[in-house]
Design a protein around this motif. Sequence first.
Motif, PDB file in Angstrom:
ATOM      1  N   LEU A 604       0.862  -1.258   0.057  1.00  0.00           N
ATOM      2  CA  LEU A 604       0.200  -0.076  -0.069  1.00  0.00           C
ATOM      3  C   LEU A 604       0.751   1.248   0.045  1.00  0.00           C
ATOM      4  O   LEU A 604       0.561   2.335  -0.888  1.00  0.00           O
ATOM      5  N   SER A 605       2.132   1.349   0.837  1.00  0.00           N
ATOM      6  CA  SER A 605       2.695   2.308   0.828  1.00  0.00           C
ATOM      7  C   SER A 605       3.604   2.590  -0.283  1.00  0.00           C
ATOM      8  O   SER A 605       3.679   3.988  -0.897  1.00  0.00           O
ATOM      9  N   GLU A 606       4.002   1.747  -0.927  1.00  0.00           N
ATOM     10  CA  GLU A 606       4.654   1.782  -2.306  1.00  0.00           C
ATOM     11  C   GLU A 606       3.494   2.497  -3.375  1.00  0.00           C
ATOM     12  O   GLU A 606       4.141   3.234  -4.060  1.00  0.00           O
ATOM     13  N   ALA A 607       2.436   2.052  -3.576  1.00  0.00           N
ATOM     14  CA  ALA A 607       1.656   2.418  -4.323  1.00  0.00           C
ATOM     15  C   ALA A 607       1.095   3.950  -4.163  1.00  0.00           C
ATOM     16  O   ALA A 607       1.005   4.659  -5.017  1.00  0.00           O
ATOM     17  N   ARG A 608       1.045   4.284  -2.859  1.00  0.00           N
ATOM     18  CA  ARG A 608       0.971   5.656  -2.601  1.00  0.00           C
ATOM     19  C   ARG A 608       1.979   6.668  -3.047  1.00  0.00           C
ATOM     20  O   ARG A 608       1.853   7.509  -3.598  1.00  0.00           O
ATOM     21  N   ALA A 609       3.091   5.990  -2.896  1.00  0.00           N
ATOM     22  CA  ALA A 609       4.203   6.976  -3.186  1.00  0.00           C
ATOM     23  C   ALA A 609       4.394   7.052  -4.875  1.00  0.00           C
ATOM     24  O   ALA A 609       4.710   7.955  -5.249  1.00  0.00           O
ATOM     25  N   LYS A 610       4.046   6.055  -5.341  1.00  0.00           N
ATOM     26  CA  LYS A 610       4.011   6.029  -7.057  1.00  0.00           C
ATOM     27  C   LYS A 610       3.157   6.654  -7.322  1.00  0.00           C
ATOM     28  O   LYS A 610       3.251   7.813  -8.256  1.00  0.00           O
ATOM     29  N   SER A 611       1.836   7.213  -6.791  1.00  0.00           N
ATOM     30  CA  SER A 611       0.804   8.272  -7.098  1.00  0.00           C
ATOM     31  C   SER A 611       1.098   9.481  -6.931  1.00  0.00           C
ATOM     32  O   SER A 611       1.192  10.178  -8.036  1.00  0.00           O
ATOM     33  N   CYS A 612       2.059   9.649  -6.029  1.00  0.00           N
ATOM     34  CA  CYS A 612       2.574  11.239  -5.811  1.00  0.00           C
ATOM     35  C   CYS A 612       3.686  11.378  -7.109  1.00  0.00           C
ATOM     36  O   CYS A 612       3.685  12.524  -7.511  1.00  0.00           O
ATOM     37  N   VAL A 613       4.521  10.198  -7.317  1.00  0.00           N
ATOM     38  CA  VAL A 613       5.406  10.680  -8.417  1.00  0.00           C
ATOM     39  C   VAL A 613       4.644  10.562 -10.014  1.00  0.00           C
ATOM     40  O   VAL A 613       4.881  11.531 -10.662  1.00  0.00           O
ATOM     41  N   GLU A 614       3.755   9.914 -10.088  1.00  0.00           N
ATOM     42  CA  GLU A 614       2.939  10.114 -11.268  1.00  0.00           C
ATOM     43  C   GLU A 614       2.193  11.331 -11.259  1.00  0.00           C
ATOM     44  O   GLU A 614       1.882  12.256 -12.538  1.00  0.00           O
ATOM     45  N   TYR A 615       1.533  12.086 -10.069  1.00  0.00           N
ATOM     46  CA  TYR A 615       1.091  13.380 -10.145  1.00  0.00           C
ATOM     47  C   TYR A 615       2.429  14.353 -10.739  1.00  0.00           C
ATOM     48  O   TYR A 615       2.015  15.338 -11.469  1.00  0.00           O
TER      49      TYR A 615
END
Length: 665
Positions: A604-615
């Motif tokens: 879950l934490s890795e997916a959330r960090a990836k979402s920030c990068v994509e933004y």
Amino acid sequence: MKKLLFTTAALLSAWIADAQFSYDYLKAADQYYRKEDYNSAAQYYEKYLGARNKTLKPETYKPYAAVTASKKKLAPVSSEQDATYKLAESYRNLHNYKKAAPYYETVLEFSKAGYPLASYHYATSLRALGKYEDARKAFRNFLGEYATNDNYRNAATREVRNLDFIITQLERKDQHLYQVKKAPAALNTTGASYAPVWTSAGQLIFTSTRPDSSFSKNHVYINRLYTADYADGQTSNIKQLGLAQPESLHQGAASISPDGQLLFLTRWHLDHGKKISAIWCSHKSGDKWSEPVLLDAVINTPGSNSQQPFVLPDGKGLLYASDKPGGRGGFDLWVAALGPDGKPVNSANLGEVINTADNEQAPYYHAATSTLVFSTDGRTGMGGYDFFASKGNIGAWKEPVNLGYPVNSVKDDIYFASRSNKRNLLDDVLLGTDRAAECCLELFFLHKVRAPRQLSGIVVSCEDNTPLSGAAVNVIDTVTNTVVATRNTGTDGSYAFTVEEYLPLKAVANADGYTTNAQQIAVPADEDIDGITAPVLCLTKIVTPPSPTALNNVYYDFDEATLKPESHTSLDKLVQLLTANPEMQIELSAHTDGKGTAKHNQRLSEARAKSCVEYLVSKGISADRLTYKGYGATQPVAPNTLPDGSDNPEGRQQNRRTTFTILKK
């Protein structure tokens, strides 16, 4: 009329007498010259030329006509020009260059072509008189007029090089560092004194032709070996070495093995005016030495000469000079391996780096500086034999270097012995030279004051070569592993220190905020230079792991990685930071609280960090400047439960966070 006839007859009689005297002087001079009795020849040529130059009326003084009037049949003699040239030659062979030079100059005035070597000998005479600039000019004139490609031309070419060297050496600015003076009078009495050698016990052995009452009057100039106590420039207790020294043989240069038990020495005699030399060996027996034994053909090749032995400091080799076959010409330097019993077992030439087509003699090896010192007349130098030094060891010699003025003089400098155990080769030396003598070698004391060696360096940052002020530098002797100097760098990052002698060193530096580093400082090739600069020493800055910065107000859907719209404000500020710093690189990180499994929280934490990068990428930030990582619940910043085990909502809220870390500014 009678009076006039009487006067004419008297004049004619005087002219005949003068002419007869001139002829007799010239005839005698020629005879002495042919016999190579140059002293007598010079006297009679002087008388002849003096008679020729009497003040008489030139229109009446006709000596050859007068001699003819005597009606004597005369043997042919030299012309006046020949007589002048032979007078110059006589004085040159007597080494009286002061008288030779003006007669050569006269010859050159009336006939250069008739006496092609006159200008060469004139130049050598000027050189011997210390008129170096004039001599150099005279040699160049000779080379410009003398077309024959022979030994004279070769010698003149070398003389020009020598004179260039002499003039340069005499202008040296460091002459004040040298102390050169004649050894005590007790060492330099009547006759020659030379070939000094020090025993391991500190006793001096040398060769001398001094008068000695123990020999017959017919052998007062025999070369013999003597010993002396020598300390602080004073000499005492001079006596013959306790060795059989027959009057039929001359005793020359000697050397003693490091253990003091073997004596190698030169013995020689004259055979029809030719010197015949060989090397002998003697063993210690109490306070005396055994009867010397002639070494075999390993050293003394039949039909050749060997002389001037020197035992290497390890006792395993013997250096010597020889004109045996297999050399490059004249006397070469050779080395023989010594067996356990001290007997030579093989011999080899030191090679073309050391030896020339001329003569190399009197080898000496200084262990503290790994330096071979020898004398040669085959290289550019001050004149005659000069001292040269070569760094290295058997089989690996560097190009020899002339030791220069005032170690060398414009006369012969041969036989060198240093008592220094330091890296200053010229600290305490006795040398043989005829620089202050008319006939013979004498012993001179030599000491060179060596100013401390100056070493300097600089400490910089490895990242940008910026000088580092206040860095601590320890200079360590790598042989003994001891600190020889400690310095702090100045505002320009530099440090400096002095040592008595160059040593293998290393500089170890450290500074706040930087890693420690070391730099080797090698001994320079030229150990006589005043100072050296060490290579730049750089220190690497210690990089503190970057601290993460929390991104406030970044929210996700419950148990999902989808960013909520209210998160955009905080992330847009990060976009502005990255846009303003185009080289900056960051890592986006997400963290969870302790609820759920570790595997679920990590994913879950890795997916959330990836979402920030994509933004951020969607806002124009290059993806290669961004990385992401999920840490799950592994890095809590607050407890998830209270001390009594109950839930801690505030702590869990702090742990559910998004951060960024600057990786590169």
